[in-house]
Design a protein around this motif. Sequence first.
Motif, PDB file in Angstrom:
ATOM      1  N   TYR A 355       0.831  -1.201   0.000  1.00 28.30           N
ATOM      2  CA  TYR A 355       0.000   0.000   0.000  1.00 28.30           C
ATOM      3  C   TYR A 355       0.866   1.251   0.000  1.00 28.30           C
ATOM      4  N   GLY A 358       2.255   1.703  -3.303  1.00 26.33           N
ATOM      5  CA  GLY A 358       1.227   2.183  -4.222  1.00 26.33           C
ATOM      6  C   GLY A 358       0.990   3.676  -4.068  1.00 26.33           C
ATOM      7  N   LEU A 359       0.915   4.121  -2.815  1.00 22.42           N
ATOM      8  CA  LEU A 359       0.677   5.542  -2.541  1.00 22.42           C
ATOM      9  C   LEU A 359       1.789   6.402  -3.121  1.00 22.42           C
ATOM     10  N   ALA A 362       1.651   6.598  -6.829  1.00 21.31           N
ATOM     11  CA  ALA A 362       0.492   7.303  -7.370  1.00 21.31           C
ATOM     12  C   ALA A 362       0.688   8.809  -7.402  1.00 21.31           C
ATOM     13  N   ALA A 375      -1.872   3.887 -10.487  1.00 20.13           N
ATOM     14  CA  ALA A 375      -3.022   4.045  -9.609  1.00 20.13           C
ATOM     15  C   ALA A 375      -3.260   2.756  -8.840  1.00 20.13           C
ATOM     16  N   ILE A 376      -3.769   2.897  -7.600  1.00 23.18           N
ATOM     17  CA  ILE A 376      -4.184   1.711  -6.857  1.00 23.18           C
ATOM     18  C   ILE A 376      -5.614   1.443  -7.286  1.00 23.18           C
TER      19      ILE A 376
ATOM     20  N   SER B 237      -4.482   8.025  -4.553  1.00 23.56           N
ATOM     21  CA  SER B 237      -4.615   6.808  -5.352  1.00 23.56           C
ATOM     22  C   SER B 237      -5.762   6.956  -6.345  1.00 23.56           C
TER      23      SER B 237
END
Lengths: 442, 450
Positions: A355, A358-359, A362, A375-376, B237
């Motif tokens: 996570y 991912g952040l 992004a 993008a997640i 996100s």
Amino acid sequence: MMSEGAEKNPSKSPAPVVASVADLQVHFQSKRGIVHAVDGVSFDIHDGETLGLVGETGCGKSVTARSFLRLVPKPPGIDAGGSILFRPRTTCDACEGRGCESCHQTGRVSAGCSACSGKGCSECVQSGEETLDLMQVSNSRMRSLRGDRIAMIFQDPGKALNPALTIGSQIAEVFYQHRSAEVLDAANVDVSGIDPGSLLLKRQAAQQSRTIERTLLKIPPLRSRRNQITAAVDDMVADALAETQIANPRKIMQRYPHELSGGMRQRVMIAQALACNPDLLIADEPTTALDVTVQARILELIHELQQRRQTAVLYISHDLSLVRRICDRVAVMYAGRIVEISDADQIFQDPRHPYTRGLLAALPSATQSRGKLAAIEGTVPELVDPTPSCRFSGRCPNEVETCARFDPHLQSVGDEHSVACFIYHEPPEGSGGRPTLAARSS
Amino acid sequence: MTMESEHPQDDAAAASDKLILSLHGLKKHFPIKEGALQRVVGQVRAVDGVSFDIRSGETVGLVGESGCGKTTLGRCVSGLTDPSDGAVYFNITEGDRDRVDALRDIPDEQRSEQEREELAALDEAHCINQLNEQARRHYRRNCQVVFQDAFASLNPRHLVNDIVGRPLQVYGEASGSELTTRTVQLLEQVGLGSQHLYRYPHQFSGGQRQRISIARALALNPELIILDEPTSALDVSVQAQILNLLHELQRERNLAYLFITHDLSVVRHMADRIVVMYLGKVVEAGRTQDIFERPQHPYTKALLAASPDLSDDTDTEIPTLEGTVPDPAHPPQGCRFHTRCPVATPACGWDVDDVVRGLENQENLFDGLSAVNRVSPFEAQLTFDNEASARALADTLHSNAISASMREALEEAVVRDRTINIRFNPAEEVELTERAPGHIAACVLDPAAR
């Protein structure tokens, strides 16, 4: 607070822990079931450090912060368990607040536990320091802590300041509430004597007076004393405002919040929060409502004041690049849990949890080509009666079957760096396998 | 101002790219009304003379602090408000655009009868608030808006089916089962599906709602979409998802975007060209790369420095700007940024208002002020209750309390009796000048001269 327990505890890590959150659970009653907004959050805040709490909307970061001051409305909020242990500080006896070896240059040490006078008992979790469980303390004790030992800066200064009161009277409230003795002292009003007026004045200072008492204070000999008190408080308020680099504080004190710009209002909030020199400052997205140029100055101000006073700061934000700038340690929250906590440099150089990765990916940056932002996928899950599984499963690129059936817990992966992910620690017996980073599709 | 500098994109964009929209000296002033008769006592100059072009398939980023007029500009461009002066031209050819520029540069009274007629004809054909009804409908369907707050811009009592299908219905594009098919197609384009047709906006998350807004904007196949802070209410996100989607759609349909935002990292990622606004005026415009790598205006530099970035060195101090944005009802003379500019010079347009702006925080300096006689923005007589107050102000004006460049610009601060006469060197408004091909900035400092 007691002073005999004010000696240092050498067995501790560099800076003593001001507050320690253990397995905090705050749930909300809703029509669809119980929402597990905060579901087992644990972390420590050390004296003089800035801990960043980052995460997306609805991940429970604000609820965690508000729990410190018991500002979560109940109902619908439910204390489902856990504790927030808070250790108030007093001025260091050895150096009288100037900062010495024994108080880690902070000028403050923990107050001793009143039950065992520093030996360590069950009440103070064997630390020998005065320890309050913020989830348990009485309402009156909580009231005395708010704004005095723990202060908060809210996201929108336009909403957090009372539009009907002048800036001066809002800040004066803090002094009347928590510093009434100093106020009377500064005003040369003798409270220990038998002067019948002093009691009235004290009650007025603490804003406890009734109409009849206020009428009594209009009698000339008492009125002059009251004016002394007002003048003394005005001095204190002006000093507090001047700390936050507000020019001409005397003039600002007479203004109302709507007359000030957003940046100025946030300065007033900061002045109010730091008026009593708190041990812990909670900043809940203090710059979200501000422009970047103003944001930079507010951050600088918070940082400077924190350095000067060695206050511990819990900084809540959704902006990763901001948190990287100002925080010493960072905790990343997702769906009511902390998924990764570490040193700020470490977490940005070597993010471990999918996570966190991912952040960071992004965030739009110059190096990524357009339309290729990582993008997640998916959205934050609803936290109504969650099943035991990794909360990030469903959006995680590295997910395996295990993740949907078992719950990962925060475990250390190195120096002060903990991650809650099965990639880094063994899943429980009988699971379907262990995820790897190599499984990342991108 | 030369023609080229007004339209820097001439060089930046390939010649084949069709001109979609051309702004010419766009102004939007809001009257300040007071009293029982609602007399107009002043003007808030939200947008004060902005010119730039948008071509097909390109993204123009509009950045600035809050209150600089970027949203008002977006509303003028989309036809939601009428500009006070200047014009927005739609569907205009390069030749006509240049002709309009030339005609509008001639002062009104000097235009010949023939020129006047020519301009009126061009305005009627292309200027968005003078179009006839049919042409206006054509413009409306080709220029769509995605608003910042997807909570407020979707009717909570309408189904997604109605919201996304409404433009098709209104323009008679489709009806009956075809309408549903087209609506589903649109939803699929933005990553939603037929299962979402019969739901209300409140049943969606913020990101999904923004997708619905985008689907609605796409319905009539517009040439230009105005994106007013489309991602500022979203998490990173989700923001990444929306930005990817917008890029995808732009590539497929050759859309032009006017991307209004205050987030520099987003605009750097998305925009081909950037226009930086400050207090209703363009201070710098150019290609994204040029703006970020070689910013010319001190305001752009300050803005870039203040926005945190992951690649920054954490130990460096964040450079900060002093003061606040001045009141747009009384914008500073000369360069509007000079009151906060770290490199301000005496030629930046210091005026009488700056005396008050700079010194109002000084204790009791203006307490005895009884009358102000303003001769010009650069000259005024301030009358005080007593001579001492006037002397105090004069002394302050010669002290270090005001910046060195302001002191230098101060021509006269003479005390006569209870009155102090303050006069500054008058300065012209700073025009945009070309710094590099396709890169313009409005600053008195010329990097070539330094």
